[in-house]
Design an enzyme around this catalytic site. Structure first.
Site, PDB file in Angstrom:
ATOM      1  N   GLU A  14       0.822  -1.211   0.000  1.00 28.48           N
ATOM      2  CA  GLU A  14       0.000   0.000   0.000  1.00 28.48           C
ATOM      3  C   GLU A  14       0.856   1.260   0.000  1.00 28.48           C
ATOM      4  O   GLU A  14       0.575   2.237  -0.695  1.00 28.48           O
ATOM      5  CB  GLU A  14      -0.919  -0.001   1.228  1.00 28.48           C
ATOM      6  CG  GLU A  14      -1.825   1.212   1.346  1.00 28.48           C
ATOM      7  CD  GLU A  14      -2.927   1.212   0.310  1.00 28.48           C
ATOM      8  OE1 GLU A  14      -2.809   1.966  -0.678  1.00 28.48           O
ATOM      9  OE2 GLU A  14      -3.900   0.458   0.490  1.00 28.48           O
ATOM     10  N   VAL A  17       2.515   3.603  -3.113  1.00 31.74           N
ATOM     11  CA  VAL A  17       1.854   4.719  -3.792  1.00 31.74           C
ATOM     12  C   VAL A  17       1.035   5.501  -2.765  1.00 31.74           C
ATOM     13  O   VAL A  17       0.164   4.935  -2.118  1.00 31.74           O
ATOM     14  CB  VAL A  17       0.909   4.244  -4.914  1.00 31.74           C
ATOM     15  CG1 VAL A  17       0.254   5.435  -5.607  1.00 31.74           C
ATOM     16  CG2 VAL A  17       1.634   3.373  -5.919  1.00 31.74           C
ATOM     17  N   ALA A  19       1.974   6.869   0.111  1.00 31.52           N
ATOM     18  CA  ALA A  19       2.342   6.720   1.527  1.00 31.52           C
ATOM     19  C   ALA A  19       1.239   5.985   2.283  1.00 31.52           C
ATOM     20  O   ALA A  19       0.986   4.811   2.008  1.00 31.52           O
ATOM     21  CB  ALA A  19       2.664   8.073   2.140  1.00 31.52           C
ATOM     22  N   LEU A  21      -2.033   6.705   2.329  1.00 27.01           N
ATOM     23  CA  LEU A  21      -3.371   6.810   1.737  1.00 27.01           C
ATOM     24  C   LEU A  21      -3.847   5.439   1.240  1.00 27.01           C
ATOM     25  O   LEU A  21      -3.063   4.678   0.675  1.00 27.01           O
ATOM     26  CB  LEU A  21      -3.365   7.801   0.573  1.00 27.01           C
ATOM     27  CG  LEU A  21      -3.054   9.263   0.916  1.00 27.01           C
ATOM     28  CD1 LEU A  21      -3.025  10.097  -0.366  1.00 27.01           C
ATOM     29  CD2 LEU A  21      -4.073   9.819   1.882  1.00 27.01           C
ATOM     30  N   GLY A  72      12.232  17.625   3.088  1.00 28.06           N
ATOM     31  CA  GLY A  72      12.383  16.179   2.995  1.00 28.06           C
ATOM     32  C   GLY A  72      11.372  15.503   2.097  1.00 28.06           C
ATOM     33  O   GLY A  72      11.119  14.302   2.222  1.00 28.06           O
ATOM     34  N   GLU A  75      13.128  12.731  -3.438  1.00 28.32           N
ATOM     35  CA  GLU A  75      13.889  11.487  -3.360  1.00 28.32           C
ATOM     36  C   GLU A  75      15.344  11.793  -2.996  1.00 28.32           C
ATOM     37  O   GLU A  75      15.763  12.947  -3.021  1.00 28.32           O
ATOM     38  CB  GLU A  75      13.830  10.758  -4.707  1.00 28.32           C
ATOM     39  CG  GLU A  75      12.439  10.306  -5.114  1.00 28.32           C
ATOM     40  CD  GLU A  75      11.862   9.278  -4.164  1.00 28.32           C
ATOM     41  OE1 GLU A  75      12.523   8.258  -3.891  1.00 28.32           O
ATOM     42  OE2 GLU A  75      10.732   9.510  -3.675  1.00 28.32           O
ATOM     43  N   ASP A  86      10.117   8.766 -10.498  1.00 31.50           N
ATOM     44  CA  ASP A  86       9.400   8.410  -9.270  1.00 31.50           C
ATOM     45  C   ASP A  86       7.914   8.234  -9.541  1.00 31.50           C
ATOM     46  O   ASP A  86       7.299   7.248  -9.110  1.00 31.50           O
ATOM     47  CB  ASP A  86       9.621   9.497  -8.212  1.00 31.50           C
ATOM     48  CG  ASP A  86       8.804   9.259  -6.954  1.00 31.50           C
ATOM     49  OD1 ASP A  86       9.012   8.217  -6.309  1.00 31.50           O
ATOM     50  OD2 ASP A  86       7.953  10.104  -6.631  1.00 31.50           O
ATOM     51  N   LYS A  90       5.319   4.618  -9.696  1.00 31.60           N
ATOM     52  CA  LYS A  90       4.037   4.498  -9.007  1.00 31.60           C
ATOM     53  C   LYS A  90       2.907   4.208  -9.988  1.00 31.60           C
ATOM     54  O   LYS A  90       1.981   3.448  -9.679  1.00 31.60           O
ATOM     55  CB  LYS A  90       3.759   5.778  -8.217  1.00 31.60           C
ATOM     56  CG  LYS A  90       4.770   6.013  -7.097  1.00 31.60           C
ATOM     57  CD  LYS A  90       4.632   7.398  -6.481  1.00 31.60           C
ATOM     58  CE  LYS A  90       5.685   7.625  -5.410  1.00 31.60           C
ATOM     59  NZ  LYS A  90       5.654   8.995  -4.855  1.00 31.60           N
ATOM     60  N   GLY A 216       6.862  13.270   2.702  1.00 26.61           N
ATOM     61  CA  GLY A 216       7.651  13.398   3.914  1.00 26.61           C
ATOM     62  C   GLY A 216       7.883  12.073   4.608  1.00 26.61           C
ATOM     63  O   GLY A 216       7.107  11.121   4.438  1.00 26.61           O
TER      64      GLY A 216
END
Length: 240
Positions: A14, A17, A19, A21, A72, A75, A86, A90, A216
């Site tokens: 999970e 993609v 974080a 969510l 932060g 990448e 990136d 995803k 982050g």
């Protein structure tokens, strides 16, 4: 996914993609309940969401990028954000989840990197902080071109967003910088948010949207921890 089923292996991804969510979970739930995914659209780069929220006539593109680095959000090598790599990774995760046989090379990507920066070797530059500073200095080369795109978007009452599209019927996956109108959910995307719009048989006229903070280290850690908890619960149920 097929190998996972054949070998009774259980894993969670999970957090790959969005974080923490529930994007992958939602895709699985829609498929498991018999819905048909027609298309996926949105933005899954928290770094670029932040950059294009901060970027303005007063703040150059390179400076907005520098602020994203300080928070932060980027990448380890920020060229992965600017090149679209990136986001493309995803997109591949999402596309495969809905049954498309695609790889990163199959995704049409608009890179935001200045010419020659992708493979540039920074001799004598050591450490991430120094590399980030050198890259941001080189990114200044596109500040003028990016400002022009910004002004063109604003002239049409639009906002710039780094948007992806996955069309299931055609199998086409793309990522590009677009000027989105007020009718597009991405128009109001906030500084560190991701957004995925699910166009399905059930949600065709009014697509389902998942949106929230996703940039982050704290949010990334939350998503990974949640994945570990799911794996642990699944393993525990098999032992009982």
């Amino acid at each position: 996914i097929e190998l996972q089923k054949e070998n009774s292996v259980y894993w969670q991804y999970e957090s790959s993609v969005g974080a923490a969510l529930p994007i992958i979970t939602t895709l699985k739930d829609l498929a498991d309940t018999g819905d048909n995914i027609l298309a996926l659209r949105g933005s899954v780069s928290g770094a670029l969401a932040y950059v294009f929220s901060e970027f303005s006539e007063e703040m150059p593109f390179s400076e907005a990028l520098g602020r994203a680095v300080e928070k932060g959000y980027t990448e380890n090598d920020l060229r992965e954000d600017l090149s679209g790599l990136d986001t493309a990774r995803k997109v591949v995760v999402l596309a495969r989840q809905i049954g498309l046989d695609v790889d990163v090379k199959d995704v049409e990507v608009e890179s935001l990197l200045p010419e020659g920066l992708a493979d540039k070797v920074y001799e004598g530059v050591e450490g991430k902080t120094a590399l980030d500073a050198a890259l941001i200095e080189d990114v200044k080369a596109i500040d003028e071109a990016m400002l022009k795109r910004y002004q063109e978007a604003k002239a049409n009452d639009a906002n710039l967003r780094y948007k992806f599209t996955i069309d299931r019927e055609s199998g086409k996956c793309s990522v590009s910088l677009q000027a989105v109108s007020k009718k597009d959910p991405l128009f109001r995307l906030k500084k560190n948010e991701n957004l995925v719009e699910f166009v399905t048989t059930r949600y065709e006229e009014s697509p389902m949207i998942i949106k929230g903070a996703a940039a982050g280290p704290e949010l990334a850690a939350t998503g990974i921890f949640a994945d570990l908890l799911r794996v642990t619960r699944a393993f525990s149920s098999l032992q009982s």
